[in-house]
Design a protein around this motif. Structure first.
Motif, short mmCIF file in Angstrom:
data_model
loop_
_atom_site.label_atom_id
_atom_site.label_comp_id
_atom_site.label_asym_id
_atom_site.label_seq_id
_atom_site.Cartn_x
_atom_site.Cartn_y
_atom_site.Cartn_z
N THR A 257 0.37 -2.02 -48.40
CA THR A 257 1.12 -1.26 -49.40
C THR A 257 0.68 0.20 -49.41
N ALA A 258 -0.63 0.42 -49.42
CA ALA A 258 -1.16 1.79 -49.42
C ALA A 258 -0.73 2.55 -48.17
N ARG A 259 -0.80 1.90 -47.05
CA ARG A 259 -0.41 2.57 -45.80
C ARG A 259 1.07 2.92 -45.80
N GLY A 260 1.89 2.02 -46.37
CA GLY A 260 3.32 2.30 -46.46
C GLY A 260 3.60 3.51 -47.34
N LEU A 261 2.91 3.61 -48.48
CA LEU A 261 3.09 4.76 -49.36
C LEU A 261 2.59 6.05 -48.70
N LEU A 262 1.50 5.95 -47.95
CA LEU A 262 0.98 7.11 -47.24
C LEU A 262 1.97 7.60 -46.18
N ASP A 263 2.62 6.68 -45.52
CA ASP A 263 3.56 7.04 -44.45
C ASP A 263 4.89 7.57 -44.99
N MET B 74 -6.32 -1.31 -53.72
CA MET B 74 -5.27 -0.50 -53.10
C MET B 74 -5.71 0.94 -52.93
N LEU B 75 -6.31 1.52 -53.97
CA LEU B 75 -6.66 2.94 -53.94
C LEU B 75 -7.76 3.25 -52.93
N ASP B 76 -8.55 2.27 -52.54
CA ASP B 76 -9.61 2.54 -51.58
C ASP B 76 -9.03 3.00 -50.24
N THR B 77 -7.89 2.43 -49.85
CA THR B 77 -7.23 2.87 -48.61
C THR B 77 -6.71 4.29 -48.76
N GLN C 86 -9.69 6.59 -48.51
CA GLN C 86 -10.14 6.75 -47.13
C GLN C 86 -9.25 7.69 -46.34
N ALA C 87 -7.98 7.79 -46.75
CA ALA C 87 -7.05 8.70 -46.08
C ALA C 87 -7.21 10.14 -46.57
N GLY C 88 -8.09 10.36 -47.53
CA GLY C 88 -8.34 11.70 -48.03
C GLY C 88 -7.27 12.21 -48.98
N VAL C 89 -6.49 11.30 -49.57
CA VAL C 89 -5.40 11.69 -50.48
C VAL C 89 -5.89 11.64 -51.92
N ARG C 90 -5.51 12.67 -52.69
CA ARG C 90 -5.88 12.70 -54.11
C ARG C 90 -5.28 11.50 -54.83
N HIS C 91 -6.06 10.94 -55.72
CA HIS C 91 -5.62 9.72 -56.39
C HIS C 91 -6.32 9.60 -57.73
N LEU C 92 -5.78 8.74 -58.57
CA LEU C 92 -6.41 8.40 -59.84
C LEU C 92 -5.95 7.02 -60.26
N GLY C 93 -6.89 6.16 -60.56
CA GLY C 93 -6.57 4.85 -61.11
C GLY C 93 -6.71 4.89 -62.61
N VAL C 94 -5.82 4.21 -63.31
CA VAL C 94 -5.89 4.11 -64.77
C VAL C 94 -5.97 2.63 -65.12
N ASP C 95 -7.06 2.24 -65.77
CA ASP C 95 -7.25 0.83 -66.11
C ASP C 95 -8.07 0.74 -67.38
N PRO C 96 -7.65 -0.09 -68.35
CA PRO C 96 -8.38 -0.18 -69.61
C PRO C 96 -9.66 -1.01 -69.55
N SER C 97 -9.84 -1.78 -68.47
CA SER C 97 -11.00 -2.67 -68.37
C SER C 97 -12.13 -1.97 -67.62
N ALA C 98 -13.19 -1.64 -68.35
CA ALA C 98 -14.28 -0.84 -67.79
C ALA C 98 -15.00 -1.55 -66.65
N GLY C 99 -15.14 -2.86 -66.75
CA GLY C 99 -15.89 -3.61 -65.74
C GLY C 99 -15.30 -3.48 -64.35
N VAL C 100 -14.01 -3.76 -64.22
CA VAL C 100 -13.37 -3.65 -62.90
C VAL C 100 -13.29 -2.18 -62.47
N GLY C 101 -13.16 -1.29 -63.45
CA GLY C 101 -13.15 0.13 -63.12
C GLY C 101 -14.45 0.58 -62.48
N ASP C 102 -15.56 0.04 -62.97
CA ASP C 102 -16.86 0.37 -62.39
C ASP C 102 -16.96 -0.12 -60.94
#
Length: 411
Positions: A90-96, A116-119, A122-138
């Protein structure tokens, strides 16, 4: 005197017609410690309605979001190799396709552990994840992924736009269906999305749920069950347009929807094709939904009859996968430790705890072979191929898998 006014649709305000009642249910991801006080467990009434106006299918009762998406939220998207591969693709498709301009920016709603955002990172694209659960965010931050611990709504989106600029893509997977307050979400999208940007989201598809009688896709976190028709009406209401759809095999059947501002893009032929298919199937018709409810009741009867017979014959039965959706099945069907000894699961945060409501002990996957049971109830049926490939010794020892989607049967 009790009011008889029907609940209103959270999208358009029209009345809702209830068509399925799954009874008293717990929070699907609130696993209990063995010493917890059962009297303090939170329950709500899980019933599903169909909007007589915009056709949106939704829960009749909303569970407070703070109760569901806590700091210790136990689900990790990276837990399945199938889902890891899905999100990488999915990430690669959005990048392309979408993130090709100068200094592109992607925002993900409900980024979970950053799979998903890790890919994208790694491509050097600006990103931001928004998630209310601190544990998985960490967990995501430990990978180098940028995460904002918050619920996505209009105020959050305006802050993001002010700090980071407009996004070329806003993406969400198994998240939008969790959010009852879509009016605030879409005002936020309008604030944070670039003029030519797209909102891409994927969620369980009502068409697949009805076809497969996969009623366990209905639980506290899945407030909405989308169709192309209801999403198109939702988008139009907020100045957007449904411009593409894609059927996905993951999680028992999903659709990926792409929305753009009205008139900004020419809708792909797939949109009209899926709308026509839904009309032909009568997916928005009361008769179709009532027939689905009848099949759900029959599935409960068949599953209980099978498990009761196996118990009476002295067979050992355990379950595989302490999934969120298994809470619906266990509590709707009344499956307790008398019918299923325990549930095996690979998630460390769930192990040593009890499943919500039904209080089935959760043990590590290694317990599955200590020794193998006679039968295994496949709660994680959407990962059946992956699980069976990991457990060949079970069938080799004479064990049998039990599934209930699309109907109750022994494999």
């Amino acid at each position: 005197m009790t009011s008889t006014t029907a609940p209103a649709c959270r999208v358009c305000g029209a009345s809702l017609r209830e068509f399925l009642d799954l009874g008293r249910q717990p929070l699907s991801d609130a696993f209990l410690t063995p010493d917890a006080d059962p009297s303090e467990e939170f329950f709500f009434h899980l019933a599903v309605g169909h909007c007589t106006g915009c056709t949106m299918v939704q829960l009749m009762e909303e569970v407070p979001r703070e109760k569901m998406f806590r700091e210790d939220y136990p689900y990790h998207s990276s837990g399945s190799s199938v889902m890891r591969a899905h999100f990488t693709a999915t990430a690669r498709g959005l990048l392309d396709r979408e993130l090709t301009g100068e200094d592109p920016f992607l925002v993900e709603l409900g980024c979970n552990d950053g799979v998903m955002l890790d890919t994208v990172r790694q491509a050097g694209v600006r990103h931001l994840g928004v998630d209310p659960s601190a544990g998985v965010g960490d967990v995501a931050r430990a990978k180098g992924v940028r995460v904002r611990t918050a619920f996505f709504e209009e105020a959050t989106a305006r802050e993001i736009a002010a700090e980071d600029g407009r996004a070329d893509v806003v993406y969400a997977a198994n998240t939008l269906c969790h959010i009852p307050y879509l009016d605030s979400v879409f005002r936020g999208l309008d604030a944070v999305l670039a003029p030519g940007g797209v909102f891409v989201f994927e969620d369980p598809y009502l068409g697949d749920i009805v076809e497969r009688t996969s009623y366990d896709q209905i639980y506290d976190e899945h407030f909405y069950l989308f169709t192309a028709r209801s999403v198109a009406a939702l988008a139009e209401r907020f100045g957007f347009e449904l411009v593409d759809v894609e059927r996905l095999p993951v999680h028992g059947g999903e659709v990926r929807y792409t929305l753009a501002r009205a008139g900004a893009r020419t809708p792909a032929p797939a949109v009209a094709a899926l709308l026509a298919e839904e009309a032909e199937r009568g997916l928005a018709e009361p008769e179709t939904l009532d027939a689905f409810a009848t099949r759900v009741a029959r599935s409960r009867e068949d599953l209980l009859a099978l498990l009761t017979r196996l118990r009476d014959e002295g067979r050992t039965v355990v379950a595989y996968g302490a999934t969120a959706k298994s809470a619906t099945v266990a509590n709707y069907c009344g499956i307790g430790p008398d019918l299923v000894s325990f549930v095996c699961d690979t998630t460390p945060a769930k192990q040593g705890r009890l499943t919500p409501g039904a209080h089935l002990p959760v043990r590590p996957a290694t317990a599955f072979a200590e020794p193998h049971p006679d039968y295994a109830l496949l709660f994680a049926w959407n990962h059946a191929e992956e699980i069976m490939a990991k457990e060949p010794a079970f069938t080799a020892s004479g064990g049998h898998w039990i599934t209930y989607v699309p109907e109750v049967r022994v494999l």
